[in-house]
Design a protein around this motif. Sequence first.
Motif, mmCIF file in Angstrom:
data_model
loop_
_atom_site.group_PDB
_atom_site.id
_atom_site.type_symbol
_atom_site.label_atom_id
_atom_site.label_comp_id
_atom_site.label_asym_id
_atom_site.label_seq_id
_atom_site.Cartn_x
_atom_site.Cartn_y
_atom_site.Cartn_z
ATOM 1 N N GLY A 1 0.807 -1.213 0.000
ATOM 2 C CA GLY A 1 0.000 0.000 0.000
ATOM 3 C C GLY A 1 0.840 1.262 0.000
ATOM 4 O O GLY A 1 2.057 1.236 -0.204
ATOM 5 N N ALA A 2 0.179 2.376 0.249
ATOM 6 C CA ALA A 2 0.837 3.688 0.229
ATOM 7 C C ALA A 2 1.511 3.930 1.572
ATOM 8 O O ALA A 2 0.880 4.354 2.539
ATOM 9 C CB ALA A 2 -0.181 4.780 -0.076
ATOM 10 N N VAL A 3 2.789 3.648 1.631
ATOM 11 C CA VAL A 3 3.556 3.837 2.866
ATOM 12 C C VAL A 3 3.986 5.298 2.964
ATOM 13 O O VAL A 3 4.411 5.900 1.970
ATOM 14 C CB VAL A 3 4.795 2.917 2.872
ATOM 15 N N ASP A 4 3.869 5.864 4.151
ATOM 16 C CA ASP A 4 4.276 7.257 4.374
ATOM 17 C C ASP A 4 5.757 7.405 4.025
ATOM 18 O O ASP A 4 6.616 6.788 4.663
ATOM 19 C CB ASP A 4 4.046 7.619 5.843
ATOM 20 N N PRO A 5 6.101 8.206 3.012
ATOM 21 C CA PRO A 5 7.506 8.345 2.603
ATOM 22 C C PRO A 5 8.414 8.823 3.733
ATOM 23 O O PRO A 5 9.606 8.513 3.744
ATOM 24 C CB PRO A 5 7.448 9.385 1.473
ATOM 25 N N ALA A 6 7.855 9.571 4.677
ATOM 26 C CA ALA A 6 8.666 10.084 5.781
ATOM 27 C C ALA A 6 9.181 8.962 6.674
ATOM 28 O O ALA A 6 10.176 9.128 7.383
ATOM 29 C CB ALA A 6 7.845 11.068 6.612
ATOM 30 N N LYS A 7 8.502 7.817 6.628
ATOM 31 C CA LYS A 7 8.910 6.692 7.472
ATOM 32 C C LYS A 7 9.915 5.777 6.788
ATOM 33 O O LYS A 7 10.502 4.910 7.425
ATOM 34 C CB LYS A 7 7.674 5.862 7.861
ATOM 35 N N VAL A 8 10.072 5.972 5.495
ATOM 36 C CA VAL A 8 10.926 5.070 4.728
ATOM 37 C C VAL A 8 12.261 5.742 4.458
ATOM 38 O O VAL A 8 12.316 6.842 3.910
ATOM 39 C CB VAL A 8 10.262 4.679 3.390
ATOM 40 N N LYS A 9 13.314 5.072 4.851
ATOM 41 C CA LYS A 9 14.648 5.603 4.591
ATOM 42 C C LYS A 9 14.977 5.438 3.120
ATOM 43 O O LYS A 9 14.659 4.419 2.509
ATOM 44 C CB LYS A 9 15.693 4.862 5.432
ATOM 45 N N GLY A 10 15.626 6.443 2.570
ATOM 46 C CA GLY A 10 16.039 6.355 1.176
ATOM 47 C C GLY A 10 17.125 5.316 1.003
ATOM 48 O O GLY A 10 17.759 4.882 1.964
ATOM 49 N N ILE A 11 17.329 4.902 -0.230
ATOM 50 C CA ILE A 11 18.367 3.919 -0.524
ATOM 51 C C ILE A 11 19.725 4.563 -0.277
ATOM 52 O O ILE A 11 20.083 5.552 -0.912
ATOM 53 C CB ILE A 11 18.274 3.442 -1.986
ATOM 54 N N SER A 12 20.449 4.023 0.693
ATOM 55 C CA SER A 12 21.766 4.585 0.992
ATOM 56 C C SER A 12 22.738 4.211 -0.109
ATOM 57 O O SER A 12 22.812 3.062 -0.522
ATOM 58 C CB SER A 12 22.275 4.054 2.334
ATOM 59 N N SER A 13 23.451 5.177 -0.596
ATOM 60 C CA SER A 13 24.408 4.905 -1.667
ATOM 61 C C SER A 13 25.754 5.508 -1.307
ATOM 62 O O SER A 13 25.837 6.654 -0.881
ATOM 63 C CB SER A 13 23.918 5.495 -2.990
ATOM 64 N N GLN A 14 26.781 4.691 -1.450
ATOM 65 C CA GLN A 14 28.116 5.182 -1.183
ATOM 66 C C GLN A 14 28.552 6.093 -2.322
ATOM 67 O O GLN A 14 28.153 5.922 -3.463
ATOM 68 C CB GLN A 14 29.093 4.011 -1.057
ATOM 69 N N ARG A 15 29.375 7.047 -1.982
ATOM 70 C CA ARG A 15 29.900 7.957 -2.992
ATOM 71 C C ARG A 15 30.717 7.155 -3.997
ATOM 72 O O ARG A 15 31.582 6.364 -3.631
ATOM 73 C CB ARG A 15 30.766 9.020 -2.315
ATOM 74 N N PHE A 16 30.417 7.362 -5.259
ATOM 75 C CA PHE A 16 31.095 6.622 -6.318
ATOM 76 C C PHE A 16 32.513 7.164 -6.466
ATOM 77 O O PHE A 16 32.708 8.326 -6.811
ATOM 78 C CB PHE A 16 30.325 6.779 -7.633
ATOM 79 N N LYS A 17 33.493 6.329 -6.175
ATOM 80 C CA LYS A 17 34.892 6.761 -6.234
ATOM 81 C C LYS A 17 35.480 6.310 -7.560
ATOM 82 O O LYS A 17 35.921 5.169 -7.709
ATOM 83 C CB LYS A 17 35.682 6.191 -5.060
ATOM 84 N N ILE A 18 35.474 7.209 -8.509
ATOM 85 C CA ILE A 18 35.924 6.860 -9.855
ATOM 86 C C ILE A 18 37.445 6.908 -9.973
ATOM 87 O O ILE A 18 38.036 6.233 -10.806
ATOM 88 C CB ILE A 18 35.256 7.806 -10.888
ATOM 89 N N GLU A 19 38.075 7.700 -9.111
ATOM 90 C CA GLU A 19 39.534 7.791 -9.132
ATOM 91 C C GLU A 19 40.099 6.705 -8.227
ATOM 92 O O GLU A 19 39.986 6.764 -7.007
ATOM 93 C CB GLU A 19 39.991 9.174 -8.650
ATOM 94 N N CYS A 20 40.690 5.685 -8.813
ATOM 95 C CA CYS A 20 41.240 4.580 -8.028
ATOM 96 C C CYS A 20 42.362 3.924 -8.820
ATOM 97 O O CYS A 20 42.509 4.144 -10.022
ATOM 98 C CB CYS A 20 40.159 3.558 -7.681
#
Length: 474
Positions: free
Chosen positions: A234-253
Motif C-alpha cells: 500500500g501507500a507507505v508514508d515516505p517520511a517513514k521510509v529511509k532512502g536507498i543509501s548509496s556510497q559515494r562513487f569513487k571513480i579515481e582509483c
Amino acid sequence: MLHAEDLSLQKQALRRIKMLIEMMGSQLGTYVPKLMVLLMHAIGKESLQNEGLSILHFFIEQLANKSPTSTKHVISQVFAALIPFLERYKENPSTHLNKVVNILEELVLKNRTILKQHIHEFPLLPSIPELMEVNKAIQEARGSMTLKDQLRDVVDGLNHENLNVRYMVVCELSKLLNLRRGDITSLITGEVAAEMDILSSLITALLRGCAEESRTAVGQRLKLVCADCLGALGAVDPAKVKGISSQRFKIECSDDDLIFELIHKHLARAFRAAPDTIVQDSAALAIQELLKIAGCEASLDGTASLSQTLKDKSAKSSSGMDTRGQRLWDRFSNYVKEIIAPCLTSRFQLPNVADSASVGPIYRPSMSFRRWIFYWIKKLTAHATGSRASIFNACRALVRHDMQLAIYLLPYLVLNAVCHGTEEARHSIAEEILCVLDAAASDNSGAAVGGQSEVCIQAVFTLLDNLGQWMDDF
C-alpha cells in the motif's frame, strides 16, 4: 556435449559429469558453480530430467561428504529449482517425485547440523504425504518466528545472487502479505524505528526486483510479483521510509582497486549466478584475465598444485604470485577465493574482434537500453588506452549479458577516453550524450517502447553525476 542436439550425446555428457564429480574428491567444492549450472540445465530439460535429478542427488551426497561447508551455497538454488516440480505434482503427477523427495531429504534431513542456520529460511513445501518429514524439519527449524524475523529473511532472500531463489522468495512474500495483512498494516502504521528499518529494506529490495534486468521468463515474473507485493504494502508514508543509501562513487582509483571491485562485487556474483554456461564462461574469462593482469597466477614451474597455492599463499615460491598479486589475492574473502580459484589455472582465450566502432552517435529512440549501452561500451572499449584498456577488454564478453557490470564500467570507460583518449574520442562521447538528451527533448522520443528512453536518460545523468564527483575530488 550437453548442448548437442543428439539426446544420446546429452545423456553421455551427464554420465561424464557424474564421473568427474566422483573424481574431484576434496576439490569438489571449488567447482560447485560450474557443476550447478550444468545440472540446472539438465533438470530444466524434460528429456534429461530423470538423469539430471539422479546426478544432482549424487552431487549433493558427494558435496556433503567431500566439502560440507559448500553445501550451504547450493541449498537455496536446489530448493528453487525443485519447487516447480512439486507445484505441478497435483495437476500432473510426475514420475520424478521420488527423486525430488530424495534430494530434499538429503539436503534437509541428512544435513541438519551443517545447514541448521539456513534451513529455517526456506518455505514449507506443498502438502504432499511424501514430504511430511521434510516439512516437519523445516517447521522445527523455523520455530515461532515473528513477522519481523520473516521479513528479515525475505529481504536477505531478495538480495540473493540467484534469480530463481529471488523469485521463490518473493512468491513466499506475496503469500505472507495476504496471510498477515492485518499485521502488515499495523507494522506500516506503527512508529517503531526498528520496524521502519525492516520496512525500508523490504521496499528497497522490492524496487530492485522491479528493475530486474534478466530477460528470462523467470525474470519477467519476478518483476510482476515484486510490483504486486509493493501494491499489497500500500501507500507507505515516505517520511517513514529511509532512502536507498548509496556510497559515494569513487571513480579515481588504482588499477588494482578497480580489479578488486570488479571481481569482488560483479564478476564473482555473475559467475555464481550465471543462468547458463555461456554467461559463466564469460565471467570466468574476465576473472582469469584480471587475475593475470594483477599478477595472480599459478606457479609457472608446475611444482605447486592449486591446493598448495590456496593453502600457502604467503609463500610466493609456491603460489607463483608476485607481491602485487599476493596483496590483491589476500584482499578477497575465503568465499570469493573459492569461487575464483579455478580461474588461476583456466585456459580461456579472448577472441580477436575487429574494430567495428561506428561513426557518429549510436543511440536511437527505438533502441532498447540494453542494446544501446552494450554498443556504446563496445565502442568505448575499442578506443580505450593505457593500462585500463586490458581491464576493460577482459570484461567485454560479459558486458553483453550483465547490465550491472555494464553500468558500473561506463564512467570508467568515459573517464579513460576524456583523460587519455583522442580529441575524436572525446567529441564522440559528447555527441552520444547530446544525442540521448536531444531525443528526450524532441517529440520523436515517444517512439521508444516501454520507457526505454527514460532509462537511457537516467544512465546519462548518473554518468554526469559520477564525472562531476571526479571533478570535485580532482
